[in-house]
Design an enzyme around this catalytic site. Structure first.
Site, short mmCIF file in Angstrom:
data_model
loop_
_atom_site.label_atom_id
_atom_site.label_comp_id
_atom_site.label_asym_id
_atom_site.label_seq_id
_atom_site.Cartn_x
_atom_site.Cartn_y
_atom_site.Cartn_z
CG ASP A 270 -18.02 -5.62 1.74
OD1 ASP A 270 -19.01 -5.94 2.27
OD2 ASP A 270 -17.71 -4.77 0.76
CE LYS B 224 -28.19 -5.82 14.07
NZ LYS B 224 -26.94 -6.82 14.18
CG ASN C 133 -20.33 -9.07 15.37
OD1 ASN C 133 -21.17 -8.47 16.28
ND2 ASN C 133 -19.35 -8.16 15.28
CE1 TYR D 227 -28.33 -2.25 13.71
CE2 TYR D 227 -29.56 -1.84 15.48
CZ TYR D 227 -28.40 -2.48 15.06
OH TYR D 227 -27.72 -3.19 15.90
#
Length: 261
Positions: free
Chosen positions: A77, A173, A104, A169
């Site tokens: 994790d 990113k 990833n 998100y």
């Protein structure tokens, strides 16, 4: 627009022969799983990890049938620093060194900013950005000792382009992109290269389960080829960035789509 058919699968060419790699969030049919397979096809020894223990074990067994002795798995994790440290310690213990890391692991979600809770924001940032930070830091500490390596982070075109409901998100990113550039500058003295890929839509079963058909159709229509990417097409770019063919590239974010700003 009529979609262009997916191209034929490209066979391996030994680009990563003799090298060792860690790939996070590699338990299934997405970009991580495709990258692990591509790395094995290119001759690497691969340690896959994921927070989903059952899927991780299943994928390890699947890959092991095709590449016996070349793949192992460790649950991790990326929000847990102890687990991250254990993952990279295992890689060095198994293989003596660490050559390639693919960060990833990421988490999405959809929520209007005005309705988004602190918990929603924090969870996406902790997996997607903080997790990439933890793994990059752990990799650099070990690569510094062994002299060189490559780190490839998975960003997203969302880090460049606005999309409603994706503030957490997109922020995460965009942070991965900035982290990549800063890490590359610092890591150069160790002989370590740090780059990132920024895919748009790479469709796989898990993504399809959590995305409405209408949104998938809308996102697909934005693509130049009128189709989504196959996860292995993104993995091919990751192979390039991990290989000697990109030996003078560092601090770059490579768009795997037509949607670079």
């Amino acid at each position: 627009m009529t979609g262009v058919e997916s191209p034929a699968y490209v066979p391996g060419h030994g680009l990563l022969a003799g090298r060792t790699a860690v790939v996070t969030a590699a338990a299934g049919a997405g970009i991580g799983g495709a990258t692990a397979r591509r790395f094995l096809e290119e001759g690497a020894r691969v340690l896959i990890s994921d927070a989903h223990a059952r899927r991780l074990k299943e994928h390890e067994s699947e890959l092991g049938r095709s590449f016996p002795g070349a793949v192992a798995a460790v649950g991790c994790d990326v929000t847990d620093e102890t687990q991250v440290g254990a993952l990279f310690d295992t890689a060095v213990r198994l293989h003596g060194r660490l050559d390639i890391v693919v960060n990833n692991a990421g988490l999405g979600g959809t929520s209007a900013l005005v309705d988004m809770t602190d918990a929603q924001w924090t969870k996406v940032l902790d997996v997607t950005l903080n997790g990439t930070f933890r793994c990059t830091r752990a990799a650099l500490r070990r690569m510094r000792e062994t002299g060189g390596g490559v780190i490839v982070n998975n960003a997203s075109v969302a880090g460049w382009r606005a999309q409603a409901g994706q503030a957490h998100y997109a922020a995460a990113k965009a942070g991965v992109m900035a982290l990549t550039r800063c890490a590359a500058v610092e890591a150069a003295e160790y002989g370590v290269r740090v780059n990132a890929v920024a895919p748009s839509l790479a469709l796989h079963p898990h993504l399809a389960k959590v995305t409405t058909p209408g949104l998938l159709e809308e996102l697909t229509a934005r693509e130049a080829f009128g189709r989504h990417a196959e996860p292995w097409e993104v993995a091919n770019v990751i192979v390039f960035l991990a290989s000697g063919y990109s030996s003078y590239m560092t601090g770059e974010v490579v768009s795997v789509s037509s949607r670079h700003p």
